[in-house]
Design an enzyme around this catalytic site. Structure first.
Site, PDB file in Angstrom:
ATOM      1  CG  PHE A 104      24.733  28.109   4.260  1.00 26.58           C
ATOM      2  CD1 PHE A 104      25.193  27.702   3.145  1.00 26.58           C
ATOM      3  CD2 PHE A 104      25.346  29.185   4.874  1.00 26.58           C
ATOM      4  CE1 PHE A 104      26.525  28.405   2.817  1.00 26.58           C
ATOM      5  CE2 PHE A 104      26.160  29.784   4.536  1.00 26.58           C
ATOM      6  CZ  PHE A 104      27.021  29.282   3.258  1.00 26.58           C
ATOM      7  CG  ASP A 108      18.283  30.600   6.029  1.00 25.80           C
ATOM      8  OD1 ASP A 108      18.122  31.132   4.970  1.00 25.80           O
ATOM      9  OD2 ASP A 108      19.448  30.086   6.419  1.00 25.80           O
ATOM     10  CE1 TYR A 126      24.692  35.785  -1.130  1.00 25.41           C
ATOM     11  CE2 TYR A 126      24.289  37.473   0.544  1.00 25.41           C
ATOM     12  CZ  TYR A 126      24.603  36.032   0.275  1.00 25.41           C
ATOM     13  OH  TYR A 126      25.054  35.483   1.456  1.00 25.41           O
ATOM     14  CE  LYS A 127      22.139  32.358  -0.824  1.00 26.02           C
ATOM     15  NZ  LYS A 127      23.603  32.080  -1.302  1.00 26.02           N
ATOM     16  NE  ARG A 155      24.461  25.603  -4.802  1.00 27.85           N
ATOM     17  CZ  ARG A 155      24.794  26.506  -3.983  1.00 27.85           C
ATOM     18  NH1 ARG A 155      24.141  26.224  -2.777  1.00 27.85           N
ATOM     19  NH2 ARG A 155      25.532  27.486  -3.908  1.00 27.85           N
TER      20      ARG A 155
END
Length: 416
Positions: free
Chosen positions: A129, A201, A226-227, A375
């Site tokens: 990312f 990560d 938050y995922k 995705r």
């Protein structure tokens, strides 16, 4: 042949099916983007009202003590510890993933400088990312100590790149685009055999699959809430440090919350002992407290069950795409082999952006990533096998009728 009836039978046997009711999902919506922003826990809205009206509105500044606001980073960190295989007082919830990555990069390289000053190479995935790369580049620009970034283009390149010049490796446990899953234990061991340190990560793995940082003997880890953890848009991230490093070095963003005696208000910085030294400034209390609603749902189940359902759903998604969308231009870029797959499934298609936008218009929410990648996040606590069946049927319909090819989809949204 997979049928809708067979999918329903799987749902009838699903031990986690009841958890869906603990989330607020709009009617006629199949939410396949929880790997980007998790769904709203049912309790969050009422809890937010209580925080604002009671703790802030009536308690005012007294709530720093009466509601334990000051201890929230470690209190919530200890809850996350149960999900990432850590012990108490090793994890803090604070800041953003990017800022926490900066702190851990600085700490890791300080540790290497103490013992191995010649180690100047930092290995990172080219397909990380982007913020992971940006923060590393920014750190090197700032310190100017001749550090060198060595990119790997695929997981298979890592072992051949490791040598006695390697200071640090930064890896995404699950790749944000492809869903590739690293074997944390074996990779960490290979890195440490070469004398390097590792930062994991966990943004796309925490809450989706079992993690055991202590068992792997990892060095540092960062991740977001938050995922899959459903903490809310932009909710604070978390940071874990192996306890053997807690008091060895200090991190550079030495704000007052990381001070040993913050209310002495001295002009000199004295780092707190343990994980608290990784705190910087005042915390965003309202958004931080809301993280607990999602965490408490996870702590009622276990990650092995969540992983088992994730595998069942991703296997179904891939099999259905093979069955229903063959020869319609979709190319799977997520590993078929389960041990290398996280909890999202990604496909390349030349018209991916328009397809995703048309799906969203039908209430099936996935997301788009460059280059031309669709995705689909598989969140086991609020997705069913029937949801996957219905989603793939709509993908097939859009691919066949060309409804993705609309003028309004020629202009990209600011957030894709």
């Amino acid at each position: 042949m997979i049928t809708r009836e067979k999918c329903q039978l799987k749902d009838d046997e699903d031990l986690l099916f009841s958890y869906k009711s603990q989330f607020s999902i709009p009617n006629k919506t199949i939410y396949l983007d929880g790997n980007s922003l998790g769904a709203l826990p049912q309790k969050s809205a009422d809890f937010a009202h209580e925080i604002i009206e009671k703790e802030w509105g009536k308690g005012l500044i007294n709530s720093w003590n009466t509601e334990n606001w000051w201890e929230l980073p470690v209190y919530l960190g200890n809850k996350i510890a149960k999900i990432i295989g850590a012990d108490i007082n090793e994890t803090v919830v604070t800041d953003t993933t990017s800022i926490n990555l900066f702190k851990t990069i600085a700490s890791a390289l300080k540790i290497q400088e103490i013992n191995n000053q010649y180690r100047k190479v930092i290995i990172v995935e080219k397909d990380s990312f982007p913020t992971d790369i940006y923060m590393l580049q920014g750190f090197i620009d700032l310190v100017g100590k001749n550090y060198e970034i060595d990119f790997i283009n695929s997981p298979g390149e890592l072992e051949e790149k490791l040598n006695h010049y390697t200071a640090l490796v930064i890896l995404s446990h699950v790749n944000y685009r492809t869903g590739y899953l690293y074997d944390m234990n074996s990779i960490t061991n290979k890195i440490k055999e070469n004398g390097a340190l590792v930062i994991w990560d966990l943004c796309h793995s925490v809450g989706a699959l079992p993690i055991n940082l202590k068992e792997a003997d990892a060095d540092f880890a960062v991740g977001c809430t938050y995922k899959y953890l459903n903490g809310g848009p932009g909710s604070p991230a978390f940071l874990w440090v192996n306890p053997k490093y807690h008091n060895l070095v200090t991190q550079p963003l030495s704000g007052w919350w990381g001070h040993a005696k913050p209310f002495d208000m001295t002009s000199d910085y004295e780092p707190a002992s343990g994980i608290r030294r990784y705190l910087s400034g005042t915390q965003p209390i309202i958004s931080m407290k809301l993280i607990e609603c999602g965490l408490d749902i996870f702590l009622k189940t276990d990650m092995e069950k969540i992983r088992a359902k994730s595998i069942s759903l991703t296997e179904l998604f891939i099999s259905l795409m093979d069955q229903e969308c063959k020869n319609l231009g979709c190319k799977l870029i997520t590993p078929r082999e389960i041990k290398y797959r996280g909890s999202h499934v990604s496909y390349y298609h030349p018209n991916a952006y328009g397809i995703i936008q048309e799906l969203i218009s039908k209430g099936i929410i996935g997301d788009y990533r460059e280059p031309r990648v669709m995705r689909f996040g598989i969140t086991p606590l609020y997705l069913s096998h029937i949801d996957i069946w219905d989603a793939v049927q709509n993908i097939k319909l859009i691919l066949k009728d060309g409804s993705w090819n609309k003028e309004k989809y020629k202009i990209r949204n600011a957030v894709t």
